[in-house]
Scaffold this motif. Structure first.
Motif, PDB file in Angstrom:
ATOM      1  N   MET A  33       4.183  -8.484  11.224  1.00 53.68           N
ATOM      2  CA  MET A  33       4.538  -7.470  10.145  1.00 53.68           C
ATOM      3  C   MET A  33       5.234  -7.893   9.055  1.00 53.68           C
ATOM      4  O   MET A  33       4.778  -7.458   7.880  1.00 53.68           O
ATOM      5  CB  MET A  33       5.688  -6.387  10.773  1.00 53.68           C
ATOM      6  CG  MET A  33       5.979  -5.058   9.857  1.00 53.68           C
ATOM      7  SD  MET A  33       4.038  -4.151  10.448  1.00 53.68           S
ATOM      8  CE  MET A  33       4.029  -3.859   8.279  1.00 53.68           C
ATOM      9  N   MET A  34       5.813  -9.051   9.043  1.00 54.21           N
ATOM     10  CA  MET A  34       6.403  -9.670   7.675  1.00 54.21           C
ATOM     11  C   MET A  34       5.083 -10.149   6.986  1.00 54.21           C
ATOM     12  O   MET A  34       5.178 -10.111   5.636  1.00 54.21           O
ATOM     13  CB  MET A  34       7.209 -10.879   8.108  1.00 54.21           C
ATOM     14  CG  MET A  34       8.064 -11.269   7.065  1.00 54.21           C
ATOM     15  SD  MET A  34       9.162 -12.679   7.483  1.00 54.21           S
ATOM     16  CE  MET A  34       8.055 -14.028   8.065  1.00 54.21           C
ATOM     17  N   ILE A  35       4.266 -10.919   7.484  1.00 54.99           N
ATOM     18  CA  ILE A  35       3.010 -11.459   6.829  1.00 54.99           C
ATOM     19  C   ILE A  35       2.310 -10.089   6.200  1.00 54.99           C
ATOM     20  O   ILE A  35       1.842 -10.264   5.179  1.00 54.99           O
ATOM     21  CB  ILE A  35       2.112 -11.852   7.851  1.00 54.99           C
ATOM     22  CG1 ILE A  35       2.884 -13.511   8.050  1.00 54.99           C
ATOM     23  CG2 ILE A  35       0.741 -12.370   7.042  1.00 54.99           C
ATOM     24  CD1 ILE A  35       2.204 -14.084   9.171  1.00 54.99           C
ATOM     25  N   VAL A  36       1.969  -9.084   6.821  1.00 54.09           N
ATOM     26  CA  VAL A  36       1.327  -7.816   6.607  1.00 54.09           C
ATOM     27  C   VAL A  36       1.888  -7.203   5.326  1.00 54.09           C
ATOM     28  O   VAL A  36       1.476  -6.701   4.236  1.00 54.09           O
ATOM     29  CB  VAL A  36       1.242  -7.036   7.499  1.00 54.09           C
ATOM     30  CG1 VAL A  36       0.451  -5.672   7.058  1.00 54.09           C
ATOM     31  CG2 VAL A  36       0.098  -7.219   8.567  1.00 54.09           C
ATOM     32  N   LEU A  37       3.308  -7.007   5.222  1.00 52.65           N
ATOM     33  CA  LEU A  37       3.993  -6.434   4.305  1.00 52.65           C
ATOM     34  C   LEU A  37       4.082  -7.306   3.074  1.00 52.65           C
ATOM     35  O   LEU A  37       4.070  -6.801   1.782  1.00 52.65           O
ATOM     36  CB  LEU A  37       5.603  -6.374   4.602  1.00 52.65           C
ATOM     37  CG  LEU A  37       5.745  -5.016   5.703  1.00 52.65           C
ATOM     38  CD1 LEU A  37       7.321  -4.835   5.902  1.00 52.65           C
ATOM     39  CD2 LEU A  37       5.243  -3.744   5.009  1.00 52.65           C
ATOM     40  N   ARG A  38       4.105  -8.743   3.307  1.00 53.57           N
ATOM     41  CA  ARG A  38       3.891  -9.585   2.038  1.00 53.57           C
ATOM     42  C   ARG A  38       2.538  -9.534   1.198  1.00 53.57           C
ATOM     43  O   ARG A  38       2.386  -9.307   0.058  1.00 53.57           O
ATOM     44  CB  ARG A  38       4.050 -11.063   2.422  1.00 53.57           C
ATOM     45  CG  ARG A  38       5.235 -11.558   2.873  1.00 53.57           C
ATOM     46  CD  ARG A  38       5.822 -11.945   1.463  1.00 53.57           C
ATOM     47  NE  ARG A  38       7.254 -12.480   1.901  1.00 53.57           N
ATOM     48  CZ  ARG A  38       8.020 -13.228   1.217  1.00 53.57           C
ATOM     49  NH1 ARG A  38       7.720 -13.451  -0.053  1.00 53.57           N
ATOM     50  NH2 ARG A  38       9.056 -13.470   1.607  1.00 53.57           N
ATOM     51  N   MET A  39       1.310  -9.245   2.073  1.00 52.55           N
ATOM     52  CA  MET A  39       0.081  -8.982   1.480  1.00 52.55           C
ATOM     53  C   MET A  39      -0.021  -7.473   0.986  1.00 52.55           C
ATOM     54  O   MET A  39      -0.816  -7.301   0.081  1.00 52.55           O
ATOM     55  CB  MET A  39      -0.949  -9.005   2.707  1.00 52.55           C
ATOM     56  CG  MET A  39      -1.057 -10.494   3.219  1.00 52.55           C
ATOM     57  SD  MET A  39      -2.027 -10.678   4.696  1.00 52.55           S
ATOM     58  CE  MET A  39      -3.311  -9.289   4.815  1.00 52.55           C
ATOM     59  N   ARG A  43       0.794  -2.907  -2.792  1.00 51.99           N
ATOM     60  CA  ARG A  43      -0.079  -1.670  -2.506  1.00 51.99           C
ATOM     61  C   ARG A  43       0.994  -0.281  -2.516  1.00 51.99           C
ATOM     62  O   ARG A  43       2.082  -0.636  -2.956  1.00 51.99           O
ATOM     63  CB  ARG A  43      -0.518  -1.860  -1.183  1.00 51.99           C
ATOM     64  CG  ARG A  43      -1.704  -2.936  -0.840  1.00 51.99           C
ATOM     65  CD  ARG A  43      -2.965  -2.320  -1.833  1.00 51.99           C
ATOM     66  NE  ARG A  43      -4.087  -3.559  -1.454  1.00 51.99           N
ATOM     67  CZ  ARG A  43      -5.054  -3.371  -1.105  1.00 51.99           C
ATOM     68  NH1 ARG A  43      -5.790  -1.836  -0.540  1.00 51.99           N
ATOM     69  NH2 ARG A  43      -6.104  -4.178  -1.095  1.00 51.99           N
ATOM     70  N   THR A  44       0.351   0.839  -2.154  1.00 48.88           N
ATOM     71  CA  THR A  44       1.301   1.851  -2.146  1.00 48.88           C
ATOM     72  C   THR A  44       2.041   2.046  -1.020  1.00 48.88           C
ATOM     73  O   THR A  44       2.155   1.146  -0.107  1.00 48.88           O
ATOM     74  CB  THR A  44       0.225   3.117  -2.116  1.00 48.88           C
ATOM     75  OG1 THR A  44      -0.433   3.290  -1.127  1.00 48.88           O
ATOM     76  CG2 THR A  44      -0.797   3.241  -3.391  1.00 48.88           C
ATOM     77  N   ALA A  45       3.237   2.762  -1.315  1.00 46.30           N
ATOM     78  CA  ALA A  45       4.102   2.964  -0.199  1.00 46.30           C
ATOM     79  C   ALA A  45       3.536   3.694   1.166  1.00 46.30           C
ATOM     80  O   ALA A  45       3.937   3.122   2.190  1.00 46.30           O
ATOM     81  CB  ALA A  45       5.355   3.744  -0.707  1.00 46.30           C
ATOM     82  N   ALA A  46       2.437   4.436   0.855  1.00 46.44           N
ATOM     83  CA  ALA A  46       1.818   5.062   1.948  1.00 46.44           C
ATOM     84  C   ALA A  46       1.254   4.033   2.889  1.00 46.44           C
ATOM     85  O   ALA A  46       1.246   3.943   4.100  1.00 46.44           O
ATOM     86  CB  ALA A  46       0.880   5.831   1.481  1.00 46.44           C
ATOM     87  N   ALA A  47       0.657   2.868   2.154  1.00 44.95           N
ATOM     88  CA  ALA A  47      -0.086   1.847   2.884  1.00 44.95           C
ATOM     89  C   ALA A  47       1.075   0.919   3.741  1.00 44.95           C
ATOM     90  O   ALA A  47       0.778   0.653   4.737  1.00 44.95           O
ATOM     91  CB  ALA A  47      -0.722   0.981   1.904  1.00 44.95           C
ATOM     92  N   THR A  50       2.343   3.019   6.761  1.00 38.91           N
ATOM     93  CA  THR A  50       1.274   3.066   7.708  1.00 38.91           C
ATOM     94  C   THR A  50       1.006   1.721   8.471  1.00 38.91           C
ATOM     95  O   THR A  50       1.146   1.610   9.774  1.00 38.91           O
ATOM     96  CB  THR A  50      -0.245   3.338   7.197  1.00 38.91           C
ATOM     97  OG1 THR A  50      -0.211   4.617   6.461  1.00 38.91           O
ATOM     98  CG2 THR A  50      -1.255   3.315   8.265  1.00 38.91           C
ATOM     99  N   ALA A  51       1.382   0.687   7.946  1.00 35.09           N
ATOM    100  CA  ALA A  51       1.406  -0.619   8.423  1.00 35.09           C
ATOM    101  C   ALA A  51       2.620  -0.901   9.375  1.00 35.09           C
ATOM    102  O   ALA A  51       2.591  -1.227  10.503  1.00 35.09           O
ATOM    103  CB  ALA A  51       1.385  -1.792   7.509  1.00 35.09           C
ATOM    104  N   CYS A  52       3.731  -0.261   8.880  1.00 35.67           N
ATOM    105  CA  CYS A  52       4.875  -0.265   9.762  1.00 35.67           C
ATOM    106  C   CYS A  52       4.913   0.706  11.073  1.00 35.67           C
ATOM    107  O   CYS A  52       5.318   0.382  11.977  1.00 35.67           O
ATOM    108  CB  CYS A  52       5.969   0.071   8.800  1.00 35.67           C
ATOM    109  SG  CYS A  52       6.839  -1.067   7.585  1.00 35.67           S
ATOM    110  N   LEU A  53       4.305   1.958  10.586  1.00 37.53           N
ATOM    111  CA  LEU A  53       3.876   2.834  11.986  1.00 37.53           C
ATOM    112  C   LEU A  53       3.164   2.172  13.005  1.00 37.53           C
ATOM    113  O   LEU A  53       3.347   2.164  14.226  1.00 37.53           O
ATOM    114  CB  LEU A  53       3.306   4.160  11.576  1.00 37.53           C
ATOM    115  CG  LEU A  53       4.185   4.950  10.770  1.00 37.53           C
ATOM    116  CD1 LEU A  53       3.503   6.329  10.415  1.00 37.53           C
ATOM    117  CD2 LEU A  53       5.388   5.633  11.653  1.00 37.53           C
ATOM    118  N   MET A  54       2.192   1.147  12.703  1.00 35.19           N
ATOM    119  CA  MET A  54       1.428   0.718  13.545  1.00 35.19           C
ATOM    120  C   MET A  54       2.199  -0.333  14.275  1.00 35.19           C
ATOM    121  O   MET A  54       1.794  -0.640  15.392  1.00 35.19           O
ATOM    122  CB  MET A  54       0.070  -0.053  12.815  1.00 35.19           C
ATOM    123  CG  MET A  54      -0.985   1.103  12.152  1.00 35.19           C
ATOM    124  SD  MET A  54      -2.270   0.237  11.233  1.00 35.19           S
ATOM    125  CE  MET A  54      -2.997  -1.021  12.314  1.00 35.19           C
TER     126      MET A  54
END
Length: 91
Positions: A33-39, A43-47, A50-54
């Protein structure tokens, strides 16, 4: 709810292994999740949401999958505690 005494050690063992496996699984999910949030930084807050919900869904699903994958070998009958009174049983 009364649990037969022969199943208690088996359940304690499986739950113990489930907790141990959940430690590294949660750490791996958090690292991912840390890597995905860096990527997704620009992007938008919605993106990001959604990643955090996943990731949260993965945290909920991981123990259920681990429970199914853990070996279900029951101990030999000689190792099962059958005549030992448990705390919740009356003697």
């Amino acid at each position: 709810m009364m649990v037969p005494s022969r199943f208690v050690p088996f359940l304690v063992d499986r739950i113990g292994w489930l907790l141990i496996h959940s430690l590294w699984q949660y750490a791996l999910i958090a690292l991912g999740m840390m890597i995905v949030l860096r990527m997704l930084r620009r992007r938008t807050a919605a993106a990001r949401y959604t990643a955090c919900l996943m990731a949260l869904a993965a945290i909920v699903i991981a123990p259920a999958i681990t429970w199914q994958v853990l070996p279900t070998d029951k101990p030999p009958q000689s190792a099962v505690m059958t005549d030992v009174p448990m705390l919740w049983e009356r003697v």
